[in-house]
Design a protein around this motif. Structure first.
Motif, PDB file in Angstrom:
ATOM      1  N   ASP A  15      29.273  15.586  25.785  1.00 34.29           N
ATOM      2  CA  ASP A  15      28.238  16.584  25.519  1.00 34.29           C
ATOM      3  C   ASP A  15      28.774  17.779  24.720  1.00 34.29           C
ATOM      4  O   ASP A  15      28.596  18.934  25.110  1.00 34.29           O
ATOM      5  N   HIS A  17      27.781  18.358  21.594  1.00 30.60           N
ATOM      6  CA  HIS A  17      26.585  18.852  20.900  1.00 30.60           C
ATOM      7  C   HIS A  17      26.911  19.619  19.603  1.00 30.60           C
ATOM      8  O   HIS A  17      26.525  20.776  19.433  1.00 30.60           O
ATOM      9  N   ASP A  45      26.515  12.392  23.339  1.00 28.90           N
ATOM     10  CA  ASP A  45      25.963  13.654  22.834  1.00 28.90           C
ATOM     11  C   ASP A  45      26.980  14.327  21.922  1.00 28.90           C
ATOM     12  O   ASP A  45      27.388  15.477  22.115  1.00 28.90           O
ATOM     13  N   HIS A 209      26.250  13.791  30.276  1.00 33.18           N
ATOM     14  CA  HIS A 209      24.784  13.858  30.393  1.00 33.18           C
ATOM     15  C   HIS A 209      24.293  14.820  31.466  1.00 33.18           C
ATOM     16  O   HIS A 209      23.371  15.596  31.233  1.00 33.18           O
ATOM     17  N   HIS A 211      24.659  17.919  32.998  1.00 36.65           N
ATOM     18  CA  HIS A 211      25.386  19.164  32.718  1.00 36.65           C
ATOM     19  C   HIS A 211      25.671  19.987  33.970  1.00 36.65           C
ATOM     20  O   HIS A 211      26.627  20.754  34.007  1.00 36.65           O
ATOM     21  N   ALA A 228      31.129  15.999  31.147  1.00 34.34           N
ATOM     22  CA  ALA A 228      30.290  16.870  30.317  1.00 34.34           C
ATOM     23  C   ALA A 228      30.974  18.229  30.217  1.00 34.34           C
ATOM     24  O   ALA A 228      31.469  18.763  31.218  1.00 34.34           O
TER      25      ALA A 228
END
Length: 246
Positions: A15, A17, A45, A209, A211, A228
């Protein structure tokens, strides 16, 4: 004897991002990981909005990473239906592998990777019953578990005695999503993903995923880690990446 005792340091995070405005933001981070580990796993992610331009930024940032990188995609990477483009962009770097139901062997470590899917956990798993839309939702979870099963089976068949690692985005256990609202558990992972891990005696599984979830759990002898980036920060992992020696 010395060869047998040598450990592989696996760095894992999920994650991240990455956004188009992140140019230069991750360079020092990947440099630090390269010093601390022999292998980097990214648990989905990779991008923020599923845009290939975000993947281009990540590709550039990963130039500072001098160790092999293995990734899976997450739900954010599917947002614009450009997940195939994202995979193609990242794999322009020969040191980067993006898995989707495949496996990758690096040294004595075999990594099986899938995105995974939701569906709920244990006695609260959704069943293949009712409307077509509900059946399709459950079928997606079943298919992802089957892809994981095949990837792990391939490792067993082709690489006897290898140390097996699973890389996912969605969780295989409710234990590492605790902290999230219980009402969204069905959308955070599925126990169907745990079955192949246990059957193939996987050493460890990494996912992201969730968080607000929890860092680690043991599922029938399999170590499961929610890496994450938000969880690592919450759990006080100062470096921003998790290290496991295998």
């Amino acid at each position: 004897m010395e060869q047998e005792s040598k450990k592989t340091r696996i760095a894992a995070v999920g994650d991240i991002h990455v956004q188009e405005t992140d140019k230069g933001k991750w360079t020092a981070y990947f440099e630090e990981i390269s010093k601390a580990a022999d292998l980097l796993l990214i648990a989905g992610d990779l991008t923020n909005t599923g845009d290939e331009m975000e993947a281009e930024v990540l590709l550039e940032e990963l130039r500072s990473c001098t160790i092999p990188v293995v990734c899976v995609l997450g739900n954010h990477d599917y947002e614009k239906n450009r997940h195939k483009l994202i995979r193609q962009v990242l794999q322009r770097n020969p040191a980067v592998t993006v898995l989707d139901g495949e496996s990758k062997v690096i040294g004595n470590i075999g990594i099986a990777g899938v995105k995974g899917f939701g569906g709920g956990f244990d006695n609260y798993m959704l069943s293949m019953f009712g409307e077509g839309a509900m059946k399709a939702f459950v079928q997606e979870a079943v298919d992802e578990a089957l892809h994981l099963e095949r990837a792990l089976s391939r490792l067993d068949q082709e690489h006897e005695g290898i140390q097996k690692i699973a890389l996912l985005h969605y969780s295989p256990t409710s234990e590492t999503v605790k902290g999230e609202p219980a009402v969204i558990y069905p959308f955070l992972g599925s126990s169907r993903l745990a079955e192949p891990l246990i059957r193939h005696k996987v050493v460890a599984a990494f996912h992201g995923h969730a968080h607000a979830g929890h860092l680690s759990a043991n599922v029938s002898g399999v170590q499961v880690f929610n890496v994450a980036k938000h969880v690592l920060h919450k759990e006080g992992v100062q470096e921003g990446f998790f290290i496991l020696e295998v």
